[in-house]
Design a protein around this motif. Structure first.
Motif, mmCIF file in Angstrom:
data_model
loop_
_atom_site.group_PDB
_atom_site.id
_atom_site.type_symbol
_atom_site.label_atom_id
_atom_site.label_comp_id
_atom_site.label_asym_id
_atom_site.label_seq_id
_atom_site.Cartn_x
_atom_site.Cartn_y
_atom_site.Cartn_z
ATOM 1 N N PHE A 184 0.828 -1.203 0.000
ATOM 2 C CA PHE A 184 0.000 0.000 0.000
ATOM 3 C C PHE A 184 0.861 1.250 0.000
ATOM 4 O O PHE A 184 1.984 1.243 0.491
ATOM 5 C CB PHE A 184 -0.850 0.077 1.283
ATOM 6 N N ASN A 185 0.281 2.317 -0.480
ATOM 7 C CA ASN A 185 0.824 3.648 -0.322
ATOM 8 C C ASN A 185 -0.329 4.620 -0.533
ATOM 9 O O ASN A 185 -1.472 4.187 -0.722
ATOM 10 C CB ASN A 185 1.971 3.936 -1.293
ATOM 11 N N SER A 186 -0.047 5.885 -0.498
ATOM 12 C CA SER A 186 -1.072 6.896 -0.759
ATOM 13 C C SER A 186 -0.400 8.126 -1.346
ATOM 14 O O SER A 186 0.813 8.277 -1.253
ATOM 15 C CB SER A 186 -1.839 7.249 0.519
ATOM 16 N N HIS A 187 -1.199 8.963 -1.969
ATOM 17 C CA HIS A 187 -0.665 10.211 -2.503
ATOM 18 C C HIS A 187 -1.793 11.237 -2.591
ATOM 19 O O HIS A 187 -2.966 10.885 -2.479
ATOM 20 C CB HIS A 187 0.002 10.002 -3.870
ATOM 21 N N THR A 188 -1.398 12.478 -2.757
ATOM 22 C CA THR A 188 -2.349 13.570 -2.958
ATOM 23 C C THR A 188 -1.935 14.347 -4.194
ATOM 24 O O THR A 188 -0.769 14.319 -4.600
ATOM 25 C CB THR A 188 -2.401 14.541 -1.758
ATOM 26 N N TYR A 189 -2.894 15.020 -4.780
ATOM 27 C CA TYR A 189 -2.610 15.931 -5.895
ATOM 28 C C TYR A 189 -3.727 16.962 -5.949
ATOM 29 O O TYR A 189 -4.791 16.768 -5.367
ATOM 30 C CB TYR A 189 -2.471 15.174 -7.220
ATOM 31 N N ASP A 190 -3.469 18.067 -6.603
ATOM 32 C CA ASP A 190 -4.469 19.119 -6.736
ATOM 33 C C ASP A 190 -5.195 18.980 -8.056
ATOM 34 O O ASP A 190 -4.576 18.782 -9.103
ATOM 35 C CB ASP A 190 -3.824 20.499 -6.640
ATOM 36 N N PHE A 191 -6.516 19.085 -8.006
ATOM 37 C CA PHE A 191 -7.344 19.018 -9.204
ATOM 38 C C PHE A 191 -8.440 20.059 -9.070
ATOM 39 O O PHE A 191 -9.235 20.019 -8.128
ATOM 40 C CB PHE A 191 -7.942 17.610 -9.359
ATOM 41 N N HIS A 232 -7.182 13.021 -2.398
ATOM 42 C CA HIS A 232 -6.457 12.012 -1.617
ATOM 43 C C HIS A 232 -6.728 10.647 -2.234
ATOM 44 O O HIS A 232 -7.881 10.284 -2.457
ATOM 45 C CB HIS A 232 -6.925 12.014 -0.161
ATOM 46 N N LYS A 233 -5.665 9.884 -2.458
ATOM 47 C CA LYS A 233 -5.791 8.565 -3.079
ATOM 48 C C LYS A 233 -5.097 7.504 -2.242
ATOM 49 O O LYS A 233 -4.062 7.756 -1.633
ATOM 50 C CB LYS A 233 -5.165 8.548 -4.482
ATOM 51 N N ILE A 234 -5.670 6.314 -2.235
ATOM 52 C CA ILE A 234 -5.020 5.121 -1.709
ATOM 53 C C ILE A 234 -4.461 4.385 -2.914
ATOM 54 O O ILE A 234 -5.126 4.254 -3.935
ATOM 55 C CB ILE A 234 -6.033 4.225 -0.961
ATOM 56 N N ASP A 235 -3.241 3.903 -2.789
ATOM 57 C CA ASP A 235 -2.595 3.177 -3.870
ATOM 58 C C ASP A 235 -2.388 1.723 -3.449
ATOM 59 O O ASP A 235 -1.824 1.455 -2.388
ATOM 60 C CB ASP A 235 -1.227 3.785 -4.196
#
Length: 193
Positions: free
Chosen positions: A43-50, A56-59
């Motif tokens: 698992f991991n996670s990341h964020t980005y601006d849209f 916020h995303k779970i990977d």
């Protein structure tokens, strides 16, 4: 050294997979698939601006010739359903290697459902919805409660099986090279008996 074929470069890149909320299923290379599977890497996670909002995303990382990164909206009901199933796996089993995961997405009306098959067995939810204290809350309170639950569940799972694509992909390539060398030795017709 020499020329690098396109296939080799593709194998070294992370393959991005997203959820198709409109049709159900997963989108990969502009095609829709009802399921996705492979060896579970972590698992991991990341964020980005849209459009001015932080997403916020779970990977979830799976491996099957390529490394696939399946992105799921962190604070979504689909993430809630997924994590609830994954928590039913014994903790020592999640942390081990070579576990096979199959994710299946279905859509009925507006409701998106995800089913997890872990090493050939379909998982059930660990926690019943009624036991998670969502009743008697308005929509804003339910959303806040959902965020709190998902953060707690994700942190437990991430601690068991983190995956950092920047460093962990090198380990996969090294393991694959060792396995390929072993296959060459076994397949060599000149071996004396």
């Amino acid at each position: 050294m020499g020329a690098i074929p396109k296939e080799m470069i593709e194998k070294e890149k992370i393959q991005f997979v997203r959820i198709d909320k409109d049709n159900g299923g997963f989108t990969y290379n502009e095609e829709n698939f009802p399921g996705f599977e492979g060896i579970f890497l972590g698992f991991n996670s990341h964020t980005y601006d849209f459009k001015g909002k932080t997403q916020h995303k779970i990977d979830i990382f799976l491996y099957d010739e390529y490394v696939y990164m399946i992105e799921i909206g962190r604070y979504s009901w689909i993430a809630f359903k997924l994590l609830n199933q994954l928590l039913s796996i014994p903790t020592q089993e999640i942390a081990t290697s070579n576990n096979h995961m199959r994710l299946l997405l279905t859509k009925r009306g507006d409701n998106l459902n995800i089913f997890v098959r872990w090493n050939g067995e379909f998982l059930r939810w660990k926690y019943k919805f009624a036991d998670l204290k969502f009743n008697d809350k308005n929509e804003a309170e339910k959303q806040q409660h959902l965020k709190k639950i998902i953060d707690k569940w994700f942190n437990v799972l991430f601690e068991l099986k983190p995956f950092d694509p920047k460093k962990d992909i090198e380990t996969i390539k090294e393991t694959e090279e060792i396995e390929n060398e072993a296959i060459k030795i076994v397949d060599d017709e000149d071996l004396p008996f």
